[in-house]
Motif scaffolding. Structure first.
Motif, PDB file in Angstrom:
ATOM      1  N   LEU A 191     -33.780  12.458  -1.823  1.00 58.44           N
ATOM      2  CA  LEU A 191     -33.132  12.627  -0.528  1.00 58.44           C
ATOM      3  C   LEU A 191     -34.172  12.958   0.545  1.00 58.44           C
ATOM      4  CD1 LEU A 191     -30.284  12.555   0.609  1.00 58.44           C
ATOM      5  CD2 LEU A 191     -30.135  15.012   0.239  1.00 58.44           C
ATOM      6  N   GLN A 192     -35.132  13.776   0.167  1.00 56.47           N
ATOM      7  CA  GLN A 192     -36.184  14.183   1.108  1.00 56.47           C
ATOM      8  C   GLN A 192     -37.067  13.017   1.521  1.00 56.47           C
ATOM      9  OE1 GLN A 192     -38.161  17.460  -0.869  1.00 56.47           O
ATOM     10  NE2 GLN A 192     -37.976  18.630   1.023  1.00 56.47           N
ATOM     11  N   GLN A 193     -37.248  12.051   0.607  1.00 56.92           N
ATOM     12  CA  GLN A 193     -38.153  10.933   0.903  1.00 56.92           C
ATOM     13  C   GLN A 193     -37.488   9.831   1.716  1.00 56.92           C
ATOM     14  OE1 GLN A 193     -40.074   9.398  -2.727  1.00 56.92           O
ATOM     15  NE2 GLN A 193     -39.426  11.276  -3.717  1.00 56.92           N
ATOM     16  N   LEU A 194     -36.163   9.896   1.811  1.00 62.93           N
ATOM     17  CA  LEU A 194     -35.439   8.810   2.468  1.00 62.93           C
ATOM     18  C   LEU A 194     -35.356   8.990   3.976  1.00 62.93           C
ATOM     19  CD1 LEU A 194     -32.178   7.854   0.571  1.00 62.93           C
ATOM     20  CD2 LEU A 194     -34.126   6.407   1.112  1.00 62.93           C
ATOM     21  N   PRO A 195     -35.674   7.930   4.725  1.00 68.27           N
ATOM     22  CA  PRO A 195     -35.577   8.020   6.185  1.00 68.27           C
ATOM     23  C   PRO A 195     -34.126   7.853   6.644  1.00 68.27           C
ATOM     24  CG  PRO A 195     -36.381   5.864   5.549  1.00 68.27           C
ATOM     25  CD  PRO A 195     -36.132   6.616   4.280  1.00 68.27           C
ATOM     26  N   ILE A 196     -33.314   8.869   6.497  1.00 69.69           N
ATOM     27  CA  ILE A 196     -31.910   8.729   6.898  1.00 69.69           C
ATOM     28  C   ILE A 196     -31.571   9.660   8.051  1.00 69.69           C
ATOM     29  CG2 ILE A 196     -30.974   7.864   4.715  1.00 69.69           C
ATOM     30  CD1 ILE A 196     -30.223  10.679   3.989  1.00 69.69           C
ATOM     31  N   SER A 197     -30.457   9.358   8.706  1.00 70.74           N
ATOM     32  CA  SER A 197     -30.001  10.193   9.817  1.00 70.74           C
ATOM     33  C   SER A 197     -28.658  10.847   9.519  1.00 70.74           C
ATOM     34  CB  SER A 197     -29.872   9.360  11.101  1.00 70.74           C
ATOM     35  OG  SER A 197     -30.142   7.998  10.894  1.00 70.74           O
ATOM     36  N   THR A 198     -27.930  10.280   8.538  1.00 74.92           N
ATOM     37  CA  THR A 198     -26.557  10.721   8.301  1.00 74.92           C
ATOM     38  C   THR A 198     -26.241  10.799   6.811  1.00 74.92           C
ATOM     39  OG1 THR A 198     -25.884   9.561  10.334  1.00 74.92           O
ATOM     40  CG2 THR A 198     -24.133  10.140   8.792  1.00 74.92           C
ATOM     41  N   LEU A 199     -25.504  11.834   6.431  1.00 78.13           N
ATOM     42  CA  LEU A 199     -24.965  11.920   5.065  1.00 78.13           C
ATOM     43  C   LEU A 199     -23.482  11.650   5.160  1.00 78.13           C
ATOM     44  CD1 LEU A 199     -26.173  15.140   3.186  1.00 78.13           C
ATOM     45  CD2 LEU A 199     -26.876  12.757   2.824  1.00 78.13           C
ATOM     46  N   LYS A 200     -23.012  10.677   4.384  1.00 77.66           N
ATOM     47  CA  LYS A 200     -21.578  10.420   4.342  1.00 77.66           C
ATOM     48  C   LYS A 200     -21.034  10.966   3.038  1.00 77.66           C
ATOM     49  CE  LYS A 200     -18.795   7.022   6.387  1.00 77.66           C
ATOM     50  NZ  LYS A 200     -18.438   5.631   6.659  1.00 77.66           N
ATOM     51  N   MET A 201     -20.346  12.076   3.136  1.00 77.13           N
ATOM     52  CA  MET A 201     -19.809  12.753   1.960  1.00 77.13           C
ATOM     53  C   MET A 201     -18.695  11.909   1.367  1.00 77.13           C
ATOM     54  SD  MET A 201     -18.768  16.763   2.176  1.00 77.13           S
ATOM     55  CE  MET A 201     -18.740  16.676   3.953  1.00 77.13           C
ATOM     56  N   ASP A 202     -18.739  11.685   0.077  1.00 75.63           N
ATOM     57  CA  ASP A 202     -17.750  10.795  -0.523  1.00 75.63           C
ATOM     58  C   ASP A 202     -16.334  11.382  -0.491  1.00 75.63           C
ATOM     59  OD1 ASP A 202     -17.502   8.180  -1.961  1.00 75.63           O
ATOM     60  OD2 ASP A 202     -16.456   9.497  -3.360  1.00 75.63           O
ATOM     61  N   LYS A 203     -15.373  10.464  -0.463  1.00 69.14           N
ATOM     62  CA  LYS A 203     -13.958  10.828  -0.437  1.00 69.14           C
ATOM     63  C   LYS A 203     -13.554  11.744  -1.592  1.00 69.14           C
ATOM     64  CE  LYS A 203      -9.413   8.584  -0.282  1.00 69.14           C
ATOM     65  NZ  LYS A 203      -8.785   9.561  -1.180  1.00 69.14           N
ATOM     66  N   THR A 204     -14.188  11.578  -2.744  1.00 69.05           N
ATOM     67  CA  THR A 204     -13.782  12.392  -3.906  1.00 69.05           C
ATOM     68  C   THR A 204     -13.939  13.893  -3.614  1.00 69.05           C
ATOM     69  OG1 THR A 204     -16.006  12.041  -4.807  1.00 69.05           O
ATOM     70  CG2 THR A 204     -14.248  10.666  -5.684  1.00 69.05           C
ATOM     71  N   PHE A 205     -14.953  14.265  -2.823  1.00 70.05           N
ATOM     72  CA  PHE A 205     -15.123  15.688  -2.477  1.00 70.05           C
ATOM     73  C   PHE A 205     -14.017  16.162  -1.551  1.00 70.05           C
ATOM     74  CE2 PHE A 205     -19.501  14.231  -3.312  1.00 70.05           C
ATOM     75  CZ  PHE A 205     -19.724  14.998  -4.442  1.00 70.05           C
TER      76      PHE A 205
END
Ligand code: C2E
Ligand code: CA
Ligand code: CA
Ligand code: CA
Length: 279
Positions: A191-205
């Motif tokens: 997760l730390q290495q990925l150039p992302i801007s957003t986390l989309k929490m899955d529906k199951t949670f």
């Protein structure tokens, strides 16, 4: 394995045969679906929890086949990936959603964002970055209004080359969301290495919020983790007001789900925006 009547066994059964035929049948019709204009995009709003206003949409593909009827993306996307047809379908999805959202922005005078699902097969194409840039150029959509949704499956292959592409796109202002977060096998170090801007929490949670005692603290932990990493956190599959209340109280940034609206055809998008409701 079944007795074939001659005393030998064959590794074959009817249900396998049927599933295989169905796949072949879907693939066959998928091949002509693009040219026959059988695909349509639906748009599902995302709401900014703080303001309670719609801030953007996710584009979701629909396929109405004259022979097969409505086929769920859950059944045809995998087949489109295996047959590589997803390269053409995905390009159409991206171009179409950028053009559509630019039109909505101009009409409403608000810079709504558009989120587009991207398959790993597309990311692996040499000209993927170019294709994204072309979609922005031809539509006139600002890079900051486009979000690409990728899943943890990108960890499986060519990690470095994919990370480089995502890094470049992000440096251009395009947003990158990690979709279905929490359902895959990604470790926190990835997760730390990925150039992302957003986390989309899955529906199951989100589903588990009302059922499992520990799930509330679990969801709050994901939100905090995202925020500590400087990411925006989006909850998908929000169906109940109690879930929205909890997410709002917990500092989640955005919600998407039937509570706000189901995905709608493009003709119905403006109805969701005027008058603008507060959720
Ligand atoms: P996804 O990206 O996780 O999209 C969310 C799915 O949940 C969508 O299903 C959406 O209609 C549904 N959904 C949204 N809110 C709720 C809710 O409150 N309750 C429930 N029960 N469901 C909700 P859909 O449209 O059937 O798409 C299924 C999957 O197919 C997507 O999951 C995505 O992985 C894939 N997909 C859809 N469109 C595309 C596309 O254009 N390209 C690619 N590569 N994949 C796509
Ligand atoms: Ca998605
Ligand atoms: Ca999902
Ligand atoms: Ca997904």
């Amino acid at each position: 394995a079944k007795e074939d009547g001659k005393g030998t066994y064959v590794v074959y059964d009817k249900s396998m045969h049927t599933a295989f035929n169905e796949r072949m049948n879907i693939e066959k019709h998928l091949r002509s679906a693009m040219n026959n204009n059988e695909f349509e995009l639906y748009y599902q709003p995302q709401v900014d929890i703080q303001s309670g206003l719609i801030s953007g949409f996710e584009a979701l593909i629909r396929w109405n086949s004259p022979t097969l009827g409505f086929v769920s993306p859950l059944s045809f996307i995998k087949i489109a990936e295996d047959s590589r047809l997803i390269i053409y379908i995905g390009e159409w999805v991206l171009r179409e959603s950028c053009i559509f959202m630019k039109g909505i922005q101009d009409r409403m005078g608000i810079p709504y964002k558009i989120s587009v699902n991207i398959s790993i097969i597309q990311l692996l194409q040499d000209d993927f970055v170019e294709m994204v840039q072309e979609s922005l150029a031809e539509s006139g959509l600002k890079p900051s209004c486009l979000e690409l949704e990728i899943t943890e499956s990108i960890f499986m292959e060519s990690f470095e080359s994919i990370v480089n592409k995502l890094q470049f796109l992000k440096s251009q202002g395009i947003r990158i969301a990690l979709d279905d977060f929490g359902t895959g096998y990604s470790s926190l170090s990835y997760l730390q290495q990925l150039p992302i801007s957003t986390l989309k929490m899955d529906k199951t949670f989100i589903d588990s919020l009302s059922e499992k005692a520990y799930s509330q603290s679990f969801v709050q932990t994901i939100i905090q983790l995202g925020h500590n990493m400087g990411l925006e956190v989006v909850a998908e599959g929000v169906e109940e007001i109690s879930q929205l209340d909890f997410l709002r109280k917990s500092g989640c940034d955005k919600v998407q789900g039937y509570l706000v609206s189901r995905p709608v055809p493009k003709q119905e998008v403006v109805e969701l925006l005027e008058p603008q409701k507060r959720y």
